[in-house]
Design an enzyme around this catalytic site. Structure first.
Site, PDB file in Angstrom:
ATOM      1  N   THR A 132       0.818  -1.213   0.000  1.00 21.84           N
ATOM      2  CA  THR A 132       0.000   0.000   0.000  1.00 21.84           C
ATOM      3  C   THR A 132       0.852   1.263   0.000  1.00 21.84           C
ATOM      4  OG1 THR A 132      -1.423   1.284   1.492  1.00 21.84           O
ATOM      5  CG2 THR A 132      -0.128  -0.402   2.512  1.00 21.84           C
ATOM      6  N   ASP A 133       0.272   2.367  -0.457  1.00 20.37           N
ATOM      7  CA  ASP A 133       0.970   3.660  -0.386  1.00 20.37           C
ATOM      8  C   ASP A 133       1.064   4.168   1.048  1.00 20.37           C
ATOM      9  OD1 ASP A 133      -1.721   4.354  -0.012  1.00 20.37           O
ATOM     10  OD2 ASP A 133      -1.797   5.829  -1.626  1.00 20.37           O
ATOM     11  N   GLU A 134       0.271   3.557   1.959  1.00 21.05           N
ATOM     12  CA  GLU A 134       0.224   4.094   3.325  1.00 21.05           C
ATOM     13  C   GLU A 134       1.543   3.913   4.072  1.00 21.05           C
ATOM     14  OE1 GLU A 134      -3.452   3.475   5.413  1.00 21.05           O
ATOM     15  OE2 GLU A 134      -4.547   3.158   3.554  1.00 21.05           O
ATOM     16  N   TYR A 158      -1.789  -0.455  11.069  1.00 19.47           N
ATOM     17  CA  TYR A 158      -1.923  -1.119   9.764  1.00 19.47           C
ATOM     18  C   TYR A 158      -0.721  -0.824   8.878  1.00 19.47           C
ATOM     19  CZ  TYR A 158      -3.264  -1.609   4.852  1.00 19.47           C
ATOM     20  OH  TYR A 158      -3.259  -1.896   3.499  1.00 19.47           O
ATOM     21  N   LYS A 162       2.273  -3.312   7.447  1.00 18.39           N
ATOM     22  CA  LYS A 162       2.535  -3.513   6.004  1.00 18.39           C
ATOM     23  C   LYS A 162       3.979  -3.115   5.679  1.00 18.39           C
ATOM     24  CE  LYS A 162       0.182  -4.643   3.057  1.00 18.39           C
ATOM     25  NZ  LYS A 162      -0.159  -5.998   2.501  1.00 18.39           N
TER      26      LYS A 162
HETATM   27  P1  NAD Z   1      -9.469  -7.401   2.471  1.00 17.05           P
HETATM   28  O1  NAD Z   1      -9.412  -7.113   3.941  1.00 17.05           O
HETATM   29  O2  NAD Z   1     -10.714  -7.135   1.714  1.00 17.05           O
HETATM   30  O3  NAD Z   1      -9.120  -8.947   2.218  1.00 17.05           O
HETATM   31  C1  NAD Z   1      -8.083  -9.610   2.866  1.00 17.05           C
HETATM   32  C2  NAD Z   1      -8.246 -11.103   2.594  1.00 17.05           C
HETATM   33  O4  NAD Z   1      -7.156 -11.794   3.237  1.00 17.05           O
HETATM   34  C3  NAD Z   1      -9.532 -11.696   3.184  1.00 17.05           C
HETATM   35  O5  NAD Z   1     -10.116 -12.574   2.229  1.00 17.05           O
HETATM   36  C4  NAD Z   1      -9.068 -12.464   4.406  1.00 17.05           C
HETATM   37  O6  NAD Z   1      -9.888 -13.589   4.710  1.00 17.05           O
HETATM   38  C5  NAD Z   1      -7.677 -12.889   3.977  1.00 17.05           C
HETATM   39  N1  NAD Z   1      -6.774 -13.135   5.127  1.00 17.05           N
HETATM   40  C6  NAD Z   1      -6.608 -12.336   6.214  1.00 17.05           C
HETATM   41  N2  NAD Z   1      -5.702 -12.897   7.050  1.00 17.05           N
HETATM   42  C7  NAD Z   1      -5.279 -14.039   6.458  1.00 17.05           C
HETATM   43  C8  NAD Z   1      -4.332 -15.035   6.805  1.00 17.05           C
HETATM   44  N3  NAD Z   1      -3.652 -14.966   7.963  1.00 17.05           N
HETATM   45  N4  NAD Z   1      -4.130 -16.061   5.961  1.00 17.05           N
HETATM   46  C9  NAD Z   1      -4.826 -16.152   4.790  1.00 17.05           C
HETATM   47  N5  NAD Z   1      -5.742 -15.245   4.414  1.00 17.05           N
HETATM   48  C10 NAD Z   1      -5.964 -14.195   5.234  1.00 17.05           C
HETATM   49  O7  NAD Z   1      -8.232  -6.624   1.855  1.00 17.05           O
HETATM   50  P2  NAD Z   1      -8.062  -5.958   0.401  1.00 17.05           P
HETATM   51  O8  NAD Z   1      -8.602  -4.586   0.450  1.00 17.05           O
HETATM   52  O9  NAD Z   1      -8.557  -6.916  -0.615  1.00 17.05           O
HETATM   53  O10 NAD Z   1      -6.481  -5.833   0.338  1.00 17.05           O
HETATM   54  C11 NAD Z   1      -5.683  -6.888  -0.216  1.00 17.05           C
HETATM   55  C12 NAD Z   1      -4.229  -6.484  -0.128  1.00 17.05           C
HETATM   56  O11 NAD Z   1      -4.018  -5.268  -0.842  1.00 17.05           O
HETATM   57  C13 NAD Z   1      -3.764  -6.215   1.305  1.00 17.05           C
HETATM   58  O12 NAD Z   1      -2.446  -6.725   1.435  1.00 17.05           O
HETATM   59  C14 NAD Z   1      -3.755  -4.697   1.416  1.00 17.05           C
HETATM   60  O13 NAD Z   1      -2.768  -4.251   2.334  1.00 17.05           O
HETATM   61  C15 NAD Z   1      -3.404  -4.305   0.000  1.00 17.05           C
HETATM   62  N6  NAD Z   1      -3.908  -2.983  -0.451  1.00 17.05           N
HETATM   63  C16 NAD Z   1      -5.214  -2.647  -0.282  1.00 17.05           C
HETATM   64  C17 NAD Z   1      -5.696  -1.431  -0.748  1.00 17.05           C
HETATM   65  C18 NAD Z   1      -7.144  -1.038  -0.630  1.00 17.05           C
HETATM   66  O14 NAD Z   1      -7.501   0.099  -0.960  1.00 17.05           O
HETATM   67  N7  NAD Z   1      -8.025  -1.921  -0.199  1.00 17.05           N
HETATM   68  C19 NAD Z   1      -4.809  -0.539  -1.375  1.00 17.05           C
HETATM   69  C20 NAD Z   1      -3.457  -0.911  -1.543  1.00 17.05           C
HETATM   70  C21 NAD Z   1      -3.032  -2.150  -1.071  1.00 17.05           C
HETATM   71  P1  TYD Z   2     -10.651   4.005   4.359  1.00 15.60           P
HETATM   72  O1  TYD Z   2     -11.602   3.595   3.295  1.00 15.60           O
HETATM   73  O2  TYD Z   2     -10.775   3.384   5.715  1.00 15.60           O
HETATM   74  O3  TYD Z   2      -9.187   3.820   3.764  1.00 15.60           O
HETATM   75  P2  TYD Z   2      -7.748   4.325   4.339  1.00 15.60           P
HETATM   76  O4  TYD Z   2      -7.910   4.792   5.735  1.00 15.60           O
HETATM   77  O5  TYD Z   2      -6.936   3.068   4.251  1.00 15.60           O
HETATM   78  O6  TYD Z   2      -7.301   5.396   3.394  1.00 15.60           O
HETATM   79  O7  TYD Z   2     -10.774   5.584   4.554  1.00 15.60           O
HETATM   80  C1  TYD Z   2     -10.566   6.458   3.455  1.00 15.60           C
HETATM   81  C2  TYD Z   2     -10.679   7.866   3.999  1.00 15.60           C
HETATM   82  O8  TYD Z   2     -12.021   8.103   4.432  1.00 15.60           O
HETATM   83  C3  TYD Z   2      -9.805   8.114   5.211  1.00 15.60           C
HETATM   84  O9  TYD Z   2      -9.266   9.431   5.140  1.00 15.60           O
HETATM   85  C4  TYD Z   2     -10.756   7.995   6.386  1.00 15.60           C
HETATM   86  C5  TYD Z   2     -12.076   8.470   5.810  1.00 15.60           C
HETATM   87  N1  TYD Z   2     -13.283   7.843   6.388  1.00 15.60           N
HETATM   88  C6  TYD Z   2     -14.327   8.654   6.862  1.00 15.60           C
HETATM   89  O10 TYD Z   2     -14.264   9.899   6.789  1.00 15.60           O
HETATM   90  N2  TYD Z   2     -15.420   8.041   7.377  1.00 15.60           N
HETATM   91  C7  TYD Z   2     -15.539   6.697   7.503  1.00 15.60           C
HETATM   92  O11 TYD Z   2     -16.566   6.185   8.031  1.00 15.60           O
HETATM   93  C8  TYD Z   2     -14.465   5.877   7.003  1.00 15.60           C
HETATM   94  C9  TYD Z   2     -14.551   4.376   7.094  1.00 15.60           C
HETATM   95  C10 TYD Z   2     -13.362   6.506   6.451  1.00 15.60           C
END
Ligand code: NAD
Ligand code: TYD
Length: 359
Positions: A132-134, A158, A162
């Site tokens: 992630t960019d975070e 988080y 990561k």
């Molecule tokens: P998500 O929370 O929707 O899904 C995570 C999945 O991993 C779930 O299916 C969960 O059951 C599985 N999981 C959790 N712990 C596990 C373990 N110990 N063993 C096996 N499986 C396990 O997450 P997402 O949003 O789909 O993100 C996927 C990846 O992409 C993550 O690594 C996250 O850090 C990264 N990412 C997410 C975003 C975003 O905006 N959602 C952006 C950049 C990177």
């Molecule tokens: P989120 O979707 O949780 O992603 P991330 O924190 O990983 O960027 O949140 C996106 C942005 O929205 C973040 O600045 C927090 C804000 N946010 C709210 O304002 N209200 C909410 O209920 C949630 C879940 C997030």
């Protein structure tokens, strides 16, 4: 074949579905099915022999080693993680366990498998770590966007977990020569997004007539990418990325949170207008409620995607306007999916995170 971890979650499921829509190469999908994992996301693959689902933990070394020995994948794409910042604030332990210990155990099992591969199989093997960019921390208003060499400054449990996983992946390449690739992507949105995150939460709350909780002043900036564009970038990095390299993925699409919420409301006003007799709520915007900010809230993220564009020729297919419209439409058409994921533990989470955030 390839092995995908976390392939029942939001991005992982989109990745598996897109992969099998474009290729007949088999996928083993290892997912622990935590609250975020959902087999319903993969329902369209039921009976498809190209998809082998295994419920299990990436930290279960014996299981991972036996899957590798049995299926001999040519690549691993690691999506499995705890992924929600607010949950990491309420309970960081699961993040340490999966994102750090889990990634470490996975790397160890993979190292054992990879080191016994022969010649070409060994050379062509890839471990792609999805991050992630975070991990780069928070930007001030006029700072340049994150490049791959931006210093790591994670601010939440988080992002810190990561960041630790990214460092382990890097070290396994540097020390053992494991052929790794790392991608750091901006915020995703699209189908199957669990409604604890901003965009799906706003859509499902609006449709239920519930308040739309905006943290703090709503001026925090995120850089949004449609999930299928993230998936196409990962496929491209797997195919052509340079071993040991990091690729930032994003769509040059920075927006303040409040603008995102307004856009969601406006699309809903158009596609599912509120009836006239409720004049006080004749636009979904009236549901917006400012609530107490998230502790340690990062102000701005922005991805500089020049490297992946230049070196690998990748570009997103969707603009924010087209992607967000598709997303809102998907939630309107999949209210059964929403109802199913909102049962049980979801309600407990909503209570924990939002009760007590004074308006
Ligand atoms: P998500 O929370 O929707 O899904 C995570 C999945 O991993 C779930 O299916 C969960 O059951 C599985 N999981 C959790 N712990 C596990 C373990 N110990 N063993 C096996 N499986 C396990 O997450 P997402 O949003 O789909 O993100 C996927 C990846 O992409 C993550 O690594 C996250 O850090 C990264 N990412 C997410 C975003 C975003 O905006 N959602 C952006 C950049 C990177
Ligand atoms: P989120 O979707 O949780 O992603 P991330 O924190 O990983 O960027 O949140 C996106 C942005 O929205 C973040 O600045 C927090 C804000 N946010 C709210 O304002 N209200 C909410 O209920 C949630 C879940 C997030």
């Amino acid at each position: 074949m390839i092995l995908v971890t976390g392939g029942a979650g939001f991005i992982g499921a989109n990745f598996v579905l897109d992969w099998l829509a474009q290729s007949d190469e088999q996928v083993i999908n290892l997912d622990a099915l935590t609250y975020a994992g959902n087999r319903e996301n993969l329902a369209s693959l039921s009976g498809d022999e190209r998809h082998i689902f295994v419920q299990g933990d990436i930290a279960d070394s014996a299981l991972v080693s036996s899957l590798l020995a049995q299926h001999q994948p040519r690549a691993i794409i690691n999506f499995a993680a705890e992924s929600h910042v607010d949950r990491s604030i309420h309970g960081p332990e699961d993040f340490i366990q999966t994102n750090i210990v889990g990634t470490f155990r996975l790397l160890e099992a993979v190292r054992g498998y990879w080191s016994n591969l022969q010649d070409e199989a060994k050379q062509n093997f890839r471990f792609l770590h999805v991050s992630t960019d975070e991990v780069y921390g928070s930007l001030a208003k006029d700072d340049p966007a994150f490049t791959e060499t931006h210093r790591y400054e994670p601010n939440s449990p988080y992002s810190a977990s990561k960041a630790a996983s990214d460092h382990l992946v890097r070290a396994y390449h540097h020390t053992y020569g494991l052929p790794v690739l790392t991608t750091n992507c901006s915020n995703n949105y699209g189908p199957f997004h669990f409604p604890e995150k901003l965009i799906p939460l706003m859509i499902v709350n609006a449709l239920a007539g519930k308040p739309l909780p905006v943290y703090g002043d709503g001026q925090q900036i995120r850089d949004w990418l449609y999930v299928k564009d993230h998936c196409s970038a990962i496929r491209r990095v797997l195919e052509a990325g340079c071993v040991g390299e990091v690729y930032n993925i994003g769509g040059w699409n920075e927006k303040p949170n409040i603008d995102i919420v307004h856009t969601v409301c406006d699309i809903l006003d158009e596609l599912r207008p509120l009836s006239d007799d409720h004049s006080a709520t004749s636009t979904y915007r009236n549901l917006i409620t400012y609530v107490t900010d998230r502790p340690g809230h990062d102000r701005r993220y922005a991805i500089d995607a020049s490297k992946i564009e230049r070196d690998l020729g990748w570009k997103p297919a969707e603009t924010f306007d087209t992607g967000i419209r598709k997303t809102v439409q998907w939630y309107l058409e999949n209210q059964g999916w929403v109802a199913n994921v909102q049962s049980g533990s979801y309600r407990e989470w909503v209570e924990k995170n939002y009760t007590g955030r004074a308006a």
